[in-house]
Design a protein around this motif. Structure first.
Motif, mmCIF file in Angstrom:
data_model
loop_
_atom_site.group_PDB
_atom_site.id
_atom_site.type_symbol
_atom_site.label_atom_id
_atom_site.label_comp_id
_atom_site.label_asym_id
_atom_site.label_seq_id
_atom_site.Cartn_x
_atom_site.Cartn_y
_atom_site.Cartn_z
ATOM 1 N N PHE A 270 0.828 -1.211 0.000
ATOM 2 C CA PHE A 270 0.000 0.000 0.000
ATOM 3 C C PHE A 270 0.861 1.260 0.000
ATOM 4 N N ALA A 271 2.108 1.137 0.438
ATOM 5 C CA ALA A 271 2.953 2.323 0.626
ATOM 6 C C ALA A 271 3.224 3.101 -0.665
ATOM 7 N N PRO A 272 3.526 2.442 -1.822
ATOM 8 C CA PRO A 272 3.848 3.225 -3.022
ATOM 9 C C PRO A 272 2.749 4.194 -3.447
ATOM 10 N N ALA A 273 1.474 3.764 -3.332
ATOM 11 C CA ALA A 273 0.379 4.660 -3.738
ATOM 12 C C ALA A 273 0.336 5.883 -2.836
ATOM 13 N N ARG A 274 0.497 5.661 -1.516
ATOM 14 C CA ARG A 274 0.486 6.792 -0.593
ATOM 15 C C ARG A 274 1.694 7.696 -0.827
ATOM 16 N N ASP A 275 2.861 7.067 -1.071
ATOM 17 C CA ASP A 275 4.067 7.866 -1.323
ATOM 18 C C ASP A 275 3.936 8.672 -2.605
ATOM 19 N N ALA A 276 3.268 8.091 -3.617
ATOM 20 C CA ALA A 276 3.087 8.815 -4.879
ATOM 21 C C ALA A 276 2.215 10.045 -4.675
ATOM 22 N N LYS A 277 1.114 9.887 -3.901
ATOM 23 C CA LYS A 277 0.242 11.034 -3.626
ATOM 24 C C LYS A 277 0.985 12.099 -2.821
ATOM 25 N N ARG A 278 1.757 11.628 -1.813
ATOM 26 C CA ARG A 278 2.500 12.576 -0.991
ATOM 27 C C ARG A 278 3.583 13.253 -1.816
ATOM 28 N N GLU A 280 3.491 13.850 -5.059
ATOM 29 C CA GLU A 280 2.859 14.824 -5.956
ATOM 30 C C GLU A 280 2.567 16.113 -5.218
ATOM 31 N N ARG A 281 2.097 15.995 -3.945
ATOM 32 C CA ARG A 281 1.843 17.206 -3.168
ATOM 33 C C ARG A 281 3.145 17.960 -2.912
ATOM 34 N N ARG A 282 4.222 17.203 -2.646
ATOM 35 C CA ARG A 282 5.495 17.878 -2.368
ATOM 36 C C ARG A 282 6.059 18.510 -3.633
ATOM 37 N N ARG A 283 5.855 17.840 -4.786
ATOM 38 C CA ARG A 283 6.357 18.406 -6.044
ATOM 39 C C ARG A 283 5.675 19.730 -6.342
ATOM 40 N N ASN A 284 4.404 19.809 -5.994
ATOM 41 C CA ASN A 284 3.671 21.055 -6.192
ATOM 42 C C ASN A 284 3.761 21.974 -4.964
ATOM 43 N N THR A 285 4.664 21.626 -4.039
ATOM 44 C CA THR A 285 4.920 22.423 -2.830
ATOM 45 C C THR A 285 3.621 22.745 -2.081
ATOM 46 N N ILE A 286 2.798 21.730 -1.891
ATOM 47 C CA ILE A 286 1.576 21.916 -1.107
ATOM 48 C C ILE A 286 1.890 21.555 0.338
ATOM 49 N N PRO A 287 1.867 22.517 1.252
ATOM 50 C CA PRO A 287 2.164 22.203 2.656
ATOM 51 C C PRO A 287 1.081 21.288 3.240
ATOM 52 N N SER A 288 1.477 20.498 4.228
ATOM 53 C CA SER A 288 0.525 19.581 4.860
ATOM 54 C C SER A 288 0.473 19.828 6.361
ATOM 55 N N VAL A 289 -0.742 19.738 6.908
ATOM 56 C CA VAL A 289 -0.978 19.890 8.344
ATOM 57 C C VAL A 289 -1.607 18.588 8.825
ATOM 58 N N ALA A 290 -0.970 17.924 9.785
ATOM 59 C CA ALA A 290 -1.485 16.675 10.343
ATOM 60 C C ALA A 290 -2.209 16.969 11.655
ATOM 61 N N VAL A 363 1.847 11.903 10.098
ATOM 62 C CA VAL A 363 2.261 12.884 11.101
ATOM 63 C C VAL A 363 3.730 13.232 10.913
ATOM 64 N N GLY A 364 4.564 12.191 10.718
ATOM 65 C CA GLY A 364 5.997 12.429 10.578
ATOM 66 C C GLY A 364 6.372 13.196 9.326
ATOM 67 N N GLN A 365 5.553 13.090 8.261
ATOM 68 C CA GLN A 365 5.862 13.754 6.991
ATOM 69 C C GLN A 365 5.203 15.121 6.859
ATOM 70 N N ALA A 366 4.460 15.549 7.870
ATOM 71 C CA ALA A 366 3.735 16.820 7.784
ATOM 72 C C ALA A 366 4.680 18.007 7.972
ATOM 73 N N GLY A 395 9.249 10.086 14.994
ATOM 74 C CA GLY A 395 10.282 11.018 14.540
ATOM 75 C C GLY A 395 9.781 12.387 14.155
ATOM 76 N N ALA A 396 8.703 12.859 14.795
ATOM 77 C CA ALA A 396 8.128 14.161 14.425
ATOM 78 C C ALA A 396 8.225 15.167 15.560
ATOM 79 N N ARG A 397 9.095 14.918 16.526
ATOM 80 C CA ARG A 397 9.164 15.780 17.701
ATOM 81 C C ARG A 397 9.628 17.195 17.366
ATOM 82 N N ASP A 398 10.428 17.341 16.297
ATOM 83 C CA ASP A 398 10.996 18.653 15.967
ATOM 84 C C ASP A 398 10.104 19.492 15.053
ATOM 85 N N LEU A 399 8.961 18.959 14.635
ATOM 86 C CA LEU A 399 8.093 19.704 13.717
ATOM 87 C C LEU A 399 7.338 20.802 14.476
ATOM 88 N N PRO A 400 6.986 21.892 13.783
ATOM 89 C CA PRO A 400 6.170 22.944 14.425
ATOM 90 C C PRO A 400 4.847 22.362 14.920
#
Length: 506
Positions: A270-278, A280-290, A363-366, A395-400
């Motif tokens: 299942f991971a490749p489909a989620r990574d592809a969507k994520r 695409e959002r990063r390629r278009n510099t769409i910020p994410s909020v978890a 959460v970690g990739q937000a 591994g998301a302790r340092d995120l805003p």
């Protein structure tokens, strides 16, 4: 342990089981029966917000309900393998050391809400004060016999321990109380199993259940005997029975390990489909909020209030298991995403953290974590600590982090003052009334990362798609229509900056 039960008279109004169970007072004998259950939110604030959209999922989840009191089943049937599907009557039991009474009571209140969500009727609950749980029966032999009397008096068919029991503890306690004994982890896994909807969610829950079951396999009677092996005895197994063989329980363990390997491969697929969507959002510099937070803190309600997403909202623990991503737009036109994630709870089973690691990756990739806390909960500090522990595990302790105290409509000025001392920069909001939502939206937008590249470009009028992309994915600082094209001063991502390179000017 102490126990007080008085059967209701015909003139008395029916009392909510949890209210009845939790109304007992301290008897001073070293065991306390816990106070009011507060893990589930107040029913008056649970539903009805217009921003929650059409809640089709809630109707489906409530389509089949079990009705107590209609079974003709014999009362002495206690083995779960032979019990019909029905509402289970449960007694809760916990152990706490000296000085940890309040924390133990909060934990047992939460266990009562977990049991309710799983479809049980809570009849009674007891706490025992002792330095350490008994390694044999969890509560000690004498207290286990008292617990057996309580179970028989109230007619319970299940005992739930407020911890994760060792296999030997569960078996020994079961042998004394003569009914099924389960632990907190089993209840949480059962809730997850009921609420999982997507293929990935079901696979993750099954993997967690198998990991929990593997060391707890138990055989009855001949099921533990060898398939072929041992000396020919009085039973006369005859030729072909000599040799080491393999026990039935070993076969079961091998099947479980094989199934677990299949599920891990399935979850990885299942991971490749989620990574592809994520990606695409990063390629278009769409910020994410978890959106992260304790279970039943109102994460899905807040997502619905911010985006009118129509995500399932239910007054139950772990109502949402699958990550839901919704699009939102800032005041300056920038697009960002809001992701609703699975809730956390104290003593969240390790198996679930591992199985849902792919979901928690959101959460970690937000870029920003929106940490939702139930402001009306009796122990919000514990909620904060629990969620931050799990955030650290991925591994998301340092995120805003933006902390929002939800259910502000239930808070008075004194409660707000206490919460403000707990988190000075927090936002108070109510997903039910809409209070503070505008402030929260502004806080989120201010925390979003700015596009990396500042550009001055003159874009020809026949390349209007570039101007549109700047409006959608970048941040316009100045814009002017000139004779040769559109003069734009903006901040954009690296990918869009490369497309604008031919039209840059000094």
């Amino acid at each position: 342990m102490t126990h007080h039960t008085t059967p209701p008279t015909a003139d008395e109004q029916p009392v909510d089981p949890v209210d009845r169970v939790l109304s007992h007072a301290d008897t001073g004998s070293g065991a306390r029966v816990f106070g009011n259950a507060q893990a589930l939110q107040d029913a008056s604030t649970a539903y009805g917000a217009d921003s929650d959209g059409d809640q089709w999922d809630r109707e489906e989840r409530a389509a089949l309900r079990r009705v107590p009191g209609l079974s003709t089943e014999l009362e002495d049937v206690t083995e779960v393998e032979y019990r019909q599907l029905r509402l289970e009557n449960v007694v809760l039991v916990g152990v706490h050391p000296q000085g940890a009474t309040e924390d133990a009571e909060n934990s047992l209140r939460e266990l009562a809400a977990l049991a309710e969500t799983a479809g049980a009727v809570v009849l009674d609950g007891v706490l025992q004060r002792r330095p350490h749980p008994d390694p044999a029966t969890y509560v000690g032999r004498g207290k286990a016999e008292e617990l057996r009397d309580i179970v028989a008096a109230v007619g319970a068919d299940t005992v739930i321990a407020d911890t994760e029991l060792a296999p030997s503890q569960r078996r020994a306690l079961e042998d004394v109380v003569k009914v099924k004994v389960i632990d907190r982890t089993t209840v949480i896994l059962d809730i997850f199993s009921q609420h999982a909807k997507s293929r990935e969610g079901k696979a993750q829950v099954e993997l967690a259940q198998l990991e929990y079951l593997l060391p707890r396999l138990r055989g009855w009677g001949d099921s533990m005997s060898r398939q072929a092996g041992g000396q020919v005895g009085a039973g006369g197994a005859g030729m072909g029975s000599r040799g080491p063989g393999e026990t039935k329980i070993e076969l079961d363990r091998r099947r479980i390990r094989t199934r677990m390997a299949q599920l891990r491969r399935q979850i990885r697929d299942f991971a490749p489909a989620r990574d592809a969507k994520r990606g695409e959002r990063r390629r278009n510099t769409i910020p994410s909020v978890a959106i992260a937070g304790y279970t039943n803190a109102g994460k899905s309600s807040l997502l619905n209030r911010l985006t009118s997403a129509g995500v399932l909202v239910e007054n139950a623990l772990f109502a949402t298991l699958d990550a839901t991503v919704r699009r939102a737009e800032a005041e300056d036109g920038r697009v960002y995403t809001l992701t609703d994630t699975v809730g956390f709870v104290r003593n969240l089973p390790h198996q679930l953290v591992e199985a849902f690691r792919s979901t928690l990756e959101e959460v970690g990739q937000a870029d920003v974590i929106l940490h939702v806390v139930d402001g009306a909960h009796p122990d919000p500090a514990a909620q904060l600590a629990t969620v931050r522990d799990v955030i650290g595990d991925v591994g998301a302790r340092d995120l805003p982090e933006i902390v929002v105290f939800n259910k502000a409509d239930l808070l008075d000025d004194d409660a707000r003052l206490l919460l403000r001392g707990l988190q000075p920069d927090a936002v108070f909001a109510s997903s039910r009334t809409g209070e503070g939502v505008a402030e929260l939206r502004a806080t989120i937008e201010a925390a979003l990362p700015l596009p990396a590249v500042e550009v001055h470009a003159l874009v020809p009028y026949d390349r209007g798609e570039l101007v549109s992309a700047i409006h959608e994915h970048g941040m316009i600082l100045a814009e002017e229509h000139q004779e040769q094209g559109t003069a734009v001063h903006a901040r954009v991502g690296e990918h869009l900056a490369a497309r604008l390179a031919p039209f840059l000017r000094d």
